[in-house]
Design a protein around this motif. Structure first.
Motif, PDB file in Angstrom:
ATOM      1  N   LEU A  41      39.791  30.311  14.345  1.00 65.13           N
ATOM      2  CA  LEU A  41      38.751  29.631  15.116  1.00 65.13           C
ATOM      3  C   LEU A  41      38.885  30.019  16.578  1.00 65.13           C
ATOM      4  O   LEU A  41      39.988  30.231  17.075  1.00 65.13           O
ATOM      5  CB  LEU A  41      38.899  28.113  14.978  1.00 65.13           C
ATOM      6  N   VAL A  42      37.760  30.096  17.251  1.00 70.48           N
ATOM      7  CA  VAL A  42      37.737  30.380  18.688  1.00 70.48           C
ATOM      8  C   VAL A  42      37.293  29.095  19.381  1.00 70.48           C
ATOM      9  O   VAL A  42      36.342  28.446  18.941  1.00 70.48           O
ATOM     10  CB  VAL A  42      36.776  31.534  19.028  1.00 70.48           C
ATOM     11  N   SER A  43      37.988  28.741  20.441  1.00 62.97           N
ATOM     12  CA  SER A  43      37.679  27.530  21.209  1.00 62.97           C
ATOM     13  C   SER A  43      37.653  27.859  22.692  1.00 62.97           C
ATOM     14  O   SER A  43      38.254  28.844  23.130  1.00 62.97           O
ATOM     15  CB  SER A  43      38.737  26.452  20.969  1.00 62.97           C
ATOM     16  N   CYS A  44      36.983  27.001  23.471  1.00 65.43           N
ATOM     17  CA  CYS A  44      36.984  27.123  24.932  1.00 65.43           C
ATOM     18  C   CYS A  44      38.300  26.603  25.489  1.00 65.43           C
ATOM     19  O   CYS A  44      38.838  25.619  25.007  1.00 65.43           O
ATOM     20  CB  CYS A  44      35.868  26.277  25.544  1.00 65.43           C
ATOM     21  N   THR A  45      38.766  27.248  26.522  1.00 71.51           N
ATOM     22  CA  THR A  45      39.863  26.701  27.316  1.00 71.51           C
ATOM     23  C   THR A  45      39.254  25.768  28.361  1.00 71.51           C
ATOM     24  O   THR A  45      38.022  25.714  28.531  1.00 71.51           O
ATOM     25  CB  THR A  45      40.632  27.814  28.041  1.00 71.51           C
ATOM     26  N   VAL A  46      40.101  25.073  29.094  1.00 68.61           N
ATOM     27  CA  VAL A  46      39.610  24.248  30.198  1.00 68.61           C
ATOM     28  C   VAL A  46      38.869  25.138  31.200  1.00 68.61           C
ATOM     29  O   VAL A  46      37.778  24.793  31.670  1.00 68.61           O
ATOM     30  CB  VAL A  46      40.774  23.485  30.870  1.00 68.61           C
ATOM     31  N   ARG A  47      39.433  26.285  31.479  1.00 72.46           N
ATOM     32  CA  ARG A  47      38.771  27.218  32.411  1.00 72.46           C
ATOM     33  C   ARG A  47      37.421  27.671  31.854  1.00 72.46           C
ATOM     34  O   ARG A  47      36.448  27.817  32.601  1.00 72.46           O
ATOM     35  CB  ARG A  47      39.666  28.426  32.678  1.00 72.46           C
ATOM     36  N   GLY A  48      37.345  27.886  30.542  1.00 72.42           N
ATOM     37  CA  GLY A  48      36.080  28.260  29.915  1.00 72.42           C
ATOM     38  C   GLY A  48      35.030  27.175  30.059  1.00 72.42           C
ATOM     39  O   GLY A  48      33.866  27.452  30.354  1.00 72.42           O
ATOM     40  N   LEU A  49      35.434  25.920  29.871  1.00 75.56           N
ATOM     41  CA  LEU A  49      34.497  24.800  30.037  1.00 75.56           C
ATOM     42  C   LEU A  49      34.053  24.670  31.489  1.00 75.56           C
ATOM     43  O   LEU A  49      32.879  24.387  31.762  1.00 75.56           O
ATOM     44  CB  LEU A  49      35.141  23.497  29.551  1.00 75.56           C
ATOM     45  N   GLU A  50      34.978  24.883  32.423  1.00 69.15           N
ATOM     46  CA  GLU A  50      34.613  24.839  33.848  1.00 69.15           C
ATOM     47  C   GLU A  50      33.649  25.965  34.190  1.00 69.15           C
ATOM     48  O   GLU A  50      32.675  25.767  34.930  1.00 69.15           O
ATOM     49  CB  GLU A  50      35.872  24.931  34.712  1.00 69.15           C
ATOM     50  N   THR A  51      33.905  27.153  33.659  1.00 69.62           N
ATOM     51  CA  THR A  51      33.017  28.297  33.885  1.00 69.62           C
ATOM     52  C   THR A  51      31.648  28.016  33.293  1.00 69.62           C
ATOM     53  O   THR A  51      30.612  28.313  33.900  1.00 69.62           O
ATOM     54  CB  THR A  51      33.623  29.581  33.297  1.00 69.62           C
ATOM     55  N   HIS A  52      31.618  27.432  32.107  1.00 68.18           N
ATOM     56  CA  HIS A  52      30.349  27.091  31.462  1.00 68.18           C
ATOM     57  C   HIS A  52      29.557  26.118  32.323  1.00 68.18           C
ATOM     58  O   HIS A  52      28.338  26.271  32.494  1.00 68.18           O
ATOM     59  CB  HIS A  52      30.597  26.502  30.074  1.00 68.18           C
ATOM     60  N   ALA A  53      30.225  25.121  32.882  1.00 72.82           N
ATOM     61  CA  ALA A  53      29.532  24.151  33.734  1.00 72.82           C
ATOM     62  C   ALA A  53      28.937  24.831  34.962  1.00 72.82           C
ATOM     63  O   ALA A  53      27.784  24.551  35.339  1.00 72.82           O
ATOM     64  CB  ALA A  53      30.499  23.038  34.145  1.00 72.82           C
ATOM     65  N   ARG A  54      29.689  25.727  35.591  1.00 73.35           N
ATOM     66  CA  ARG A  54      29.162  26.448  36.757  1.00 73.35           C
ATOM     67  C   ARG A  54      28.024  27.387  36.343  1.00 73.35           C
ATOM     68  O   ARG A  54      27.033  27.534  37.064  1.00 73.35           O
ATOM     69  CB  ARG A  54      30.270  27.244  37.445  1.00 73.35           C
ATOM     70  N   ALA A  55      28.164  28.000  35.178  1.00 76.22           N
ATOM     71  CA  ALA A  55      27.154  28.947  34.698  1.00 76.22           C
ATOM     72  C   ALA A  55      25.831  28.247  34.391  1.00 76.22           C
ATOM     73  O   ALA A  55      24.768  28.852  34.548  1.00 76.22           O
ATOM     74  CB  ALA A  55      27.670  29.689  33.468  1.00 76.22           C
ATOM     75  N   ARG A  56      25.898  26.989  33.962  1.00 75.21           N
ATOM     76  CA  ARG A  56      24.657  26.242  33.699  1.00 75.21           C
ATOM     77  C   ARG A  56      23.779  26.203  34.941  1.00 75.21           C
ATOM     78  O   ARG A  56      22.553  26.332  34.849  1.00 75.21           O
ATOM     79  CB  ARG A  56      24.976  24.818  33.229  1.00 75.21           C
TER      80      ARG A  56
END
Length: 141
Positions: A92-107
């Motif tokens: 399984l592939v999951s987001c890291t905390v950094r990935g979730l933060e990047t996703h929030a900025r990317a939105r």
């Protein structure tokens, strides 16, 4: 000069895809990701840890391309892989905390691109286009 109605549908779709993808990548570059990474982060942020075939289906990426994208994301600490506890053969592939933060900025970056597109063609037309394309895509084999 040819007008939009003179051009074949595949050519119109290709031109639109290229331009929208260029705008997405330009905006996403400011937050440190690509459009492909954005699609993966969007799916993982919503769905949690998922197998590669589900991510590939959502993102519309061939599996070899997705593998490269996920490899890059793992190296950049945007995502991580883990063995599925219910089926040890699956990863399984999951987001890291950094990935979730990047996703929030990317939105925010993606929102700005979509706002520009709405100003360019009109909100109702853009919504209609999105609905028509989604409906057509849902009917494809």
């Amino acid at each position: 000069m040819a007008t939009g109605t003179d051009l074949a549908l595949p050519l119109l779709l290709a031109r639109l895809y290229d331009e929208v993808l260029r705008r997405y990548n330009e905006a996403l570059r400011t937050v440190g990701c690509t459009a492909e990474e954005w699609w993966v982060l969007t799916f993982l942020a919503r769905e949690g840890g998922r197998p590669m075939h589900e991510i590939a289906e959502f993102a519309g990426l061939p599996k070899p391309t997705l593998t490269k994208v996920v490899d890059r994301m793992v190296a950049g600490n945007l995502a991580y892989r883990r063995v599925d506890v219910t089926d040890r053969r699956r990863v399984l592939v999951s987001c890291t905390v950094r990935g979730l933060e990047t996703h929030a900025r990317a939105r925010g970056a993606v929102g700005a691109v979509e706002a520009d597109l709405e100003r360019l063609v009109g909100g109702a037309k853009l919504a209609g286009l999105r609905d028509a394309l989604a409906e057509a895509a849902s009917r494809l084999p």
